[in-house]
Design a protein around this motif. Structure first.
Motif, PDB file in Angstrom:
ATOM      1  N   PRO A 110       0.808  -1.223   0.000  1.00 24.48           N
ATOM      2  CA  PRO A 110       0.000   0.000   0.000  1.00 24.48           C
ATOM      3  C   PRO A 110       0.844   1.277   0.000  1.00 24.48           C
ATOM      4  N   ALA A 111       1.906   1.309   0.802  1.00 21.89           N
ATOM      5  CA  ALA A 111       2.772   2.485   0.839  1.00 21.89           C
ATOM      6  C   ALA A 111       3.553   2.638  -0.454  1.00 21.89           C
ATOM      7  N   LEU A 112       3.998   1.522  -1.022  1.00 20.02           N
ATOM      8  CA  LEU A 112       4.748   1.581  -2.273  1.00 20.02           C
ATOM      9  C   LEU A 112       3.853   1.993  -3.435  1.00 20.02           C
ATOM     10  N   GLN A 113       2.666   1.437  -3.484  1.00 18.53           N
ATOM     11  CA  GLN A 113       1.747   1.765  -4.574  1.00 18.53           C
ATOM     12  C   GLN A 113       1.422   3.255  -4.592  1.00 18.53           C
ATOM     13  N   ALA A 114       1.364   3.859  -3.418  1.00 17.37           N
ATOM     14  CA  ALA A 114       1.004   5.269  -3.315  1.00 17.37           C
ATOM     15  C   ALA A 114       2.049   6.196  -3.929  1.00 17.37           C
ATOM     16  N   ILE A 115       3.284   5.721  -4.099  1.00 25.16           N
ATOM     17  CA  ILE A 115       4.330   6.592  -4.644  1.00 25.16           C
ATOM     18  C   ILE A 115       4.858   6.087  -5.979  1.00 25.16           C
ATOM     19  N   LEU A 116       4.140   5.165  -6.618  1.00 23.64           N
ATOM     20  CA  LEU A 116       4.555   4.697  -7.935  1.00 23.64           C
ATOM     21  C   LEU A 116       4.476   5.831  -8.955  1.00 23.64           C
ATOM     22  N   PRO A 117       5.417   5.874  -9.884  1.00 25.34           N
ATOM     23  CA  PRO A 117       5.350   6.880 -10.942  1.00 25.34           C
ATOM     24  C   PRO A 117       4.309   6.498 -11.987  1.00 25.34           C
ATOM     25  N   ASP A 118       4.049   7.397 -12.894  1.00 24.73           N
ATOM     26  CA  ASP A 118       3.164   7.121 -14.030  1.00 24.73           C
ATOM     27  C   ASP A 118       3.937   6.269 -15.038  1.00 24.73           C
ATOM     28  N   PHE A 119       3.468   5.059 -15.290  1.00 24.66           N
ATOM     29  CA  PHE A 119       4.174   4.149 -16.185  1.00 24.66           C
ATOM     30  C   PHE A 119       3.831   4.374 -17.658  1.00 24.66           C
ATOM     31  N   HIS A 120       2.815   5.132 -17.940  1.00 28.59           N
ATOM     32  CA  HIS A 120       2.313   5.241 -19.310  1.00 28.59           C
ATOM     33  C   HIS A 120       3.396   5.763 -20.265  1.00 28.59           C
ATOM     34  N   GLY A 121       3.670   4.975 -21.306  1.00 26.69           N
ATOM     35  CA  GLY A 121       4.630   5.369 -22.325  1.00 26.69           C
ATOM     36  C   GLY A 121       6.079   5.264 -21.901  1.00 26.69           C
ATOM     37  N   CYS A 122       6.353   4.599 -20.775  1.00 22.16           N
ATOM     38  CA  CYS A 122       7.708   4.559 -20.218  1.00 22.16           C
ATOM     39  C   CYS A 122       8.394   3.221 -20.460  1.00 22.16           C
ATOM     40  N   SER A 123       9.709   3.256 -20.361  1.00 20.65           N
ATOM     41  CA  SER A 123      10.516   2.038 -20.305  1.00 20.65           C
ATOM     42  C   SER A 123      11.015   1.892 -18.881  1.00 20.65           C
ATOM     43  N   MET A 124      10.948   0.659 -18.344  1.00 21.15           N
ATOM     44  CA  MET A 124      11.317   0.442 -16.948  1.00 21.15           C
ATOM     45  C   MET A 124      12.307  -0.705 -16.825  1.00 21.15           C
ATOM     46  N   LEU A 125      13.242  -0.555 -15.894  1.00 25.67           N
ATOM     47  CA  LEU A 125      14.183  -1.601 -15.515  1.00 25.67           C
ATOM     48  C   LEU A 125      13.871  -2.011 -14.087  1.00 25.67           C
ATOM     49  N   ASP A 126      13.626  -3.307 -13.872  1.00 22.64           N
ATOM     50  CA  ASP A 126      13.354  -3.840 -12.539  1.00 22.64           C
ATOM     51  C   ASP A 126      14.550  -4.680 -12.109  1.00 22.64           C
ATOM     52  N   LEU A 127      15.268  -4.214 -11.102  1.00 23.62           N
ATOM     53  CA  LEU A 127      16.478  -4.871 -10.629  1.00 23.62           C
ATOM     54  C   LEU A 127      16.131  -5.802  -9.468  1.00 23.62           C
ATOM     55  N   GLY A 128      16.301  -7.100  -9.684  1.00 24.26           N
ATOM     56  CA  GLY A 128      15.895  -8.089  -8.694  1.00 24.26           C
ATOM     57  C   GLY A 128      14.403  -8.323  -8.788  1.00 24.26           C
ATOM     58  N   CYS A 129      13.940  -8.652  -9.976  1.00 20.97           N
ATOM     59  CA  CYS A 129      12.500  -8.668 -10.268  1.00 20.97           C
ATOM     60  C   CYS A 129      11.756  -9.829  -9.627  1.00 20.97           C
ATOM     61  N   ALA A 170       3.240   0.856 -19.356  1.00 23.48           N
ATOM     62  CA  ALA A 170       4.654   0.851 -19.740  1.00 23.48           C
ATOM     63  C   ALA A 170       4.821   0.273 -21.137  1.00 23.48           C
ATOM     64  N   LEU A 171       5.689   0.880 -21.931  1.00 19.54           N
ATOM     65  CA  LEU A 171       5.935   0.388 -23.281  1.00 19.54           C
ATOM     66  C   LEU A 171       6.812  -0.851 -23.263  1.00 19.54           C
ATOM     67  N   HIS A 172       7.790  -0.866 -22.377  1.00 14.51           N
ATOM     68  CA  HIS A 172       8.663  -2.033 -22.268  1.00 14.51           C
ATOM     69  C   HIS A 172       9.241  -2.102 -20.875  1.00 14.51           C
ATOM     70  N   VAL A 173       9.354  -3.322 -20.353  1.00 14.76           N
ATOM     71  CA  VAL A 173       9.899  -3.564 -19.022  1.00 14.76           C
ATOM     72  C   VAL A 173      10.980  -4.629 -19.136  1.00 14.76           C
ATOM     73  N   THR A 174      12.132  -4.364 -18.543  1.00 18.30           N
ATOM     74  CA  THR A 174      13.217  -5.341 -18.462  1.00 18.30           C
ATOM     75  C   THR A 174      13.342  -5.790 -17.014  1.00 18.30           C
ATOM     76  N   GLY A 175      13.120  -7.078 -16.778  1.00 21.12           N
ATOM     77  CA  GLY A 175      13.227  -7.633 -15.437  1.00 21.12           C
ATOM     78  C   GLY A 175      14.510  -8.422 -15.285  1.00 21.12           C
ATOM     79  N   ILE A 176      15.312  -8.075 -14.290  1.00 24.95           N
ATOM     80  CA  ILE A 176      16.620  -8.688 -14.058  1.00 24.95           C
ATOM     81  C   ILE A 176      16.601  -9.447 -12.738  1.00 24.95           C
ATOM     82  N   ASP A 177      17.089 -10.682 -12.751  1.00 28.90           N
ATOM     83  CA  ASP A 177      17.256 -11.415 -11.504  1.00 28.90           C
ATOM     84  C   ASP A 177      18.377 -12.430 -11.679  1.00 28.90           C
ATOM     85  N   LEU A 178      19.053 -12.724 -10.568  1.00 29.08           N
ATOM     86  CA  LEU A 178      20.139 -13.700 -10.596  1.00 29.08           C
ATOM     87  C   LEU A 178      19.621 -15.127 -10.478  1.00 29.08           C
ATOM     88  N   SER A 179      18.392 -15.288 -10.001  1.00 35.24           N
ATOM     89  CA  SER A 179      17.839 -16.611  -9.747  1.00 35.24           C
ATOM     90  C   SER A 179      17.042 -17.133 -10.940  1.00 35.24           C
TER      91      SER A 179
END
Length: 244
Positions: free
Chosen positions: A32-51, A65-74
């Protein structure tokens, strides 16, 4: 040190039984606290580190979001992500975030959930993130709170009857590696102070927008042990913007 505890069968099985693994974002106490401060994803590219399971990647894709790159070591994490949170707009890659390389100004948003405390060198990673972000781009991440990581054990002190006395905070200013116990197993994590998190970002040219110590949501307060989570902060949320 790039420890890959999550690909160990016993540890991963325990992780898969956690509420955040079963129920996704709604099962995460900080959501709930994190969702409240999420940016506007519309039209954006996002990198998720430790997805991890890719819950946040899918959320971003579902919210424009236009494109999302999810990175994880597992690889085990990514197998679940590709099954549960697949989307044509999402690319999942297996690698350590410390080993990543992207052209400058690639992403509008860099996001990370509870992963940076596994990284030894936060300064170097932050420098890379600043370079990968477009001017005006957003960095949003959650980490275990420095109060929670300081002592190392990440467990309460108990009396002779097994009742909680208090939470230990010690060696706070001695940053570095900790032998933490998570899900009953020893895991390497890295402690750093609140000052280090914030001043590193300010020095590298970020403007702080939100610094939040999320409380347990009211709807989860009935769960066992949740009232005790009001006694000390467990997590820290930071949102910052790369200055133009």
């Amino acid at each position: 040190m790039k420890e890959n505890k999550y690909d160990e069968n016993s540890f991963f099985q325990k992780y898969s039984e956690m509420p955040r693994s079963i129920y996704g974002l709604e099962g995460a106490g900080e959501w709930p606290a994190l969702q409240a401060i999420l940016p506007d994803f519309h039209g954006c590219s996002m990198l998720d580190l430790g997805c991890g399971y890719g819950w946040h990647c899918k959320y971003a894709a579902n919210h424009g979001a236009l494109h999302v790159t999810g990175i994880d070591l597992s690889e085990k994490m990514l197998e679940i992500a590709r099954k549960k949170n697949a989307d044509p707009k999402i690319t999942y890659r297996r690698t350590a975030m410390e080993d990543l390389s992207f052209p400058a100004e690639t992403f509008d948003i860099v996001f990370s959930s509870l992963a940076f405390h596994y990284v030894r060198d936060f300064d170097a990673l932050s420098q890379n993130i600043r370079a990968w972000l477009k001017p005006g781009g957003t960095l949003l991440f959650s980490v275990e709170h420095p109060v929670f990581t300081a002592y190392g054990s990440q467990d309460w002190y108990y009396d002779e009857n097994g009742q909680i006395l208090h939470f230990p905070v010690d060696n706070y200013y001695y940053e570095g590696q900790r032998d933490a116990v998570f899900l009953g197993e020893h895991v390497v994590k890295y402690h750093r102070t609140l000052t280090t998190y914030l001043e590193t970002l300010l020095r590298l040219g970020f403007r702080l927008e939100h610094v939040i110590e999320p409380k347990p949501p009211k709807e989860l307060m009935h769960l066992d042990g949740m009232e005790d989570e009001m006694r000390r902060p467990m997590m820290l949320l930071i949102r910052a913007k790369r200055k133009i």
